[in-house]
Design a protein around this motif. Structure first.
Motif, PDB file in Angstrom:
ATOM      1  N   PHE A  18       7.781   4.901 -42.338  1.00 39.38           N
ATOM      2  CA  PHE A  18       6.195   3.922 -42.773  1.00 39.38           C
ATOM      3  C   PHE A  18       6.317   4.075 -44.454  1.00 39.38           C
ATOM      4  CE2 PHE A  18       2.409   4.338 -42.962  1.00 39.38           C
ATOM      5  CZ  PHE A  18       1.744   3.239 -42.495  1.00 39.38           C
ATOM      6  N   ALA A  50       5.315   0.078 -44.519  1.00 38.01           N
ATOM      7  CA  ALA A  50       4.512  -0.399 -43.105  1.00 38.01           C
ATOM      8  C   ALA A  50       4.575  -1.998 -43.752  1.00 38.01           C
ATOM      9  CB  ALA A  50       3.022   0.034 -44.059  1.00 38.01           C
ATOM     10  N   MET A  81       0.313  -3.409 -38.433  1.00 33.52           N
ATOM     11  CA  MET A  81      -0.132  -2.580 -37.886  1.00 33.52           C
ATOM     12  C   MET A  81      -2.632  -2.897 -37.775  1.00 33.52           C
ATOM     13  SD  MET A  81       0.110   0.213 -40.766  1.00 33.52           S
ATOM     14  CE  MET A  81      -1.332   1.533 -40.420  1.00 33.52           C
ATOM     15  N   TYR A 120      -1.804   5.936 -37.575  1.00 32.82           N
ATOM     16  CA  TYR A 120      -0.626   5.324 -37.667  1.00 32.82           C
ATOM     17  C   TYR A 120       0.141   4.245 -36.537  1.00 32.82           C
ATOM     18  CZ  TYR A 120      -0.398   7.439 -42.022  1.00 32.82           C
ATOM     19  OH  TYR A 120      -0.826   7.703 -42.904  1.00 32.82           O
ATOM     20  N   TRP A 123       1.161   0.988 -35.323  1.00 36.64           N
ATOM     21  CA  TRP A 123       2.943   0.582 -35.852  1.00 36.64           C
ATOM     22  C   TRP A 123       3.774   0.294 -34.363  1.00 36.64           C
ATOM     23  CZ3 TRP A 123       6.841   3.204 -38.661  1.00 36.64           C
ATOM     24  CH2 TRP A 123       7.460   3.074 -39.201  1.00 36.64           C
TER      25      TRP A 123
END
Length: 442
Positions: A18, A50, A81, A120, A123
């Motif tokens: 990430f 990310a 995300m 998170y 994601w």
């Protein structure tokens, strides 16, 4: 008679990291180094990280220089995300959240409890969807997931369930355990515990940055203990270069320095109180303390941290701000002794200690005497450790380090570099790469 040449396909790995450049998270250096080592070893490397706007817009934590020089063979993908946890501009809210915020918050909290307990989590489905498309086009042989965040572990787990591709977990930090306070992060029964057990017990291999963290997890999850190992952090000669003997620091004021992100968790009060005491010694009366690095990992951290640095006192303390990765080597070269100031206890190593050792210069410890970094520093001939974390003890080590810098002999410098050489990224990652290759069936 004719012969046919069979083309051997490179092993293909999906690396779920990430935090990857341009992020400047503390874990990004291990992620970048791992991806580059695998690419250099002949792997076909795809990194899922990310979205860029998460780093630039939502957390304001970027270092563009970290993207420079990344191996061009590494394919970097940025699955999407959701930003529910980070979005503060109501003009960017969706219609549902803007009109029914209480219901939207309730729905978000429900997904945290029943899907995956981390901010998170959004994601994960984007990673899996993209990975499945890529896998259908060209098969992955192995998945490597690094945490935090631990959404990467869950994504690896689900991808294995859907495809059968084995995965490896890399704990840069602990998930359910606070290595700085040595306390559990979650109460008993929290879904994070079940998720950690689930991902660990199905992992083909799980690695940790030090033996303390490996041991803690092996004790709590004995069914997964046999697949646990340690892969320490390291340093990159191709970035820092290899230090040349600078000679004794004679005839001028000594320059002490700290390089790294400055955070609230660091023992800053001890550091600066020790410096005040040390400056009263004739050896350090005109010495300077040079600070390089970001103030915290987020933009709102800067001002409170800057207030803790005694810049207005006549102490020779200077804050230079952050450095591009390519400028780090020059900063180390300009210093005579290094101040290794880190938070935490016996489960903390820190990635910066490896760079400090690679300078071949005296190192002063400003940390708890039982942190895991001590295992790495033990045997370094120019390490000045402490048996307790208080200002007078640290000041004594500063004075001793200053004298060592004044009298620096080439054999001691060479011995320090030889100690650091054990921790180049090549030496720490080569055994890990061999194990990954075996797991990939190559």
């Amino acid at each position: 008679m004719t012969s046919r040449t069979r083309t051997v396909r490179s092993p293909r790995i999906l690396y779920l990291a990430f935090f990857f450049p341009p992020s400047r998270s503390s874990g990004v250096y291990r992620a970048r180094a791992t991806a580059e080592h695998l690419a250099a070893a002949g792997w076909d490397v795809t990194v899922h990280t990310a979205p860029r706007e998460f780093f630039t817009r939502y957390i304001g934590s970027v270092d563009p220089s970290l993207e420079q020089g990344v191996d061009e063979r590494i394919k970097v993908r940025r699955p999407g995300m959701g930003y529910f946890r980070w979005e503060r501009d109501i003009r960017r809210y969706g219609r549902f959240r803007a009109n029914m915020p209480i219901l939207a918050n309730a729905g978000y909290n429900w997904t945290q409890r029943h899907f995956f307990p981390e901010h998170y989590a959004s994601w994960i489905p984007h990673v899996i969807a993209r990975a499945l498309r890529e896998h259908a086009h060209k098969r992955f042989d192995l998945v490597l997931a690094t945490g935090n965040p631990f959404a990467s572990f869950a994504a690896a787990y689900w991808f294995r369930k859907l495809t059968g591709v084995p995965y490896v977990l890399d704990y840069r930090d602990a998930w359910t355990f606070n290595q700085f306070t040595e306390e559990h992060k979650y109460p008993d029964g929290h879904p994070a515990w079940a998720w950690e057990r689930r991902t660990l017990e199905r992992s083909a291999l799980t690695v940790f940055v030090n033996e303390g963290l490996r041991g803690w997890h092996a004790e709590r999850y004995p069914a997964a203990a046999a697949q646990m190992d340690v892969v320490p952090n390291g340093w990159e000669p191709e970035i820092l270069g290899r230090a040349a003997y600078p000679g004794p620091a004679s005839g001028r004021p000594l320059r002490f320095g700290y390089l790294g992100t400055i955070t609230e968790a660091m023992p800053l009060r001890v550091l600066f109180d020790a410096w005040r005491i040390a400056r009263a010694h004739p050896e350090l009366a005109d010495a300077t303390l040079e600070l390089y690095g970001h103030l915290g990992f987020f933009k709102q951290s800067a001002d409170p941290l800057l207030d803790q640095i005694p810049l207005r006192e006549d102490l020779g303390v200077t804050y230079h701000g952050p450095l591009a990765k390519t400028d780090v080597g020059r900063a180390y070269h300009s210093l005579d002794a290094l101040v290794f100031c880190v938070p935490g206890a016996r489960y903390v190593t820190s990635g910066k200690v490896f760079e400090y050792m690679a300078t071949g210069k005296p190192i002063v410890s400003v940390h708890s005497p039982d942190i895991a970094a001590v295992d790495v520093l033990t045997g370094h001939p120019l390490w000045f450790g402490v048996d307790r974390l208080d200002a007078q003890t640290v000041a004594n080590s500063m004075v001793a380090a200053g004298k060592a810098a004044r009298d620096l002999a080439e054999p001691d410098f060479a011995a320090a570099l030889a100690h650091a050489e054990r921790y180049t990224r090549e030496n720490t990652l080569a055994p890990f790469e061999a194990r990954l290759r075996a797991l990939a069936g190559r």
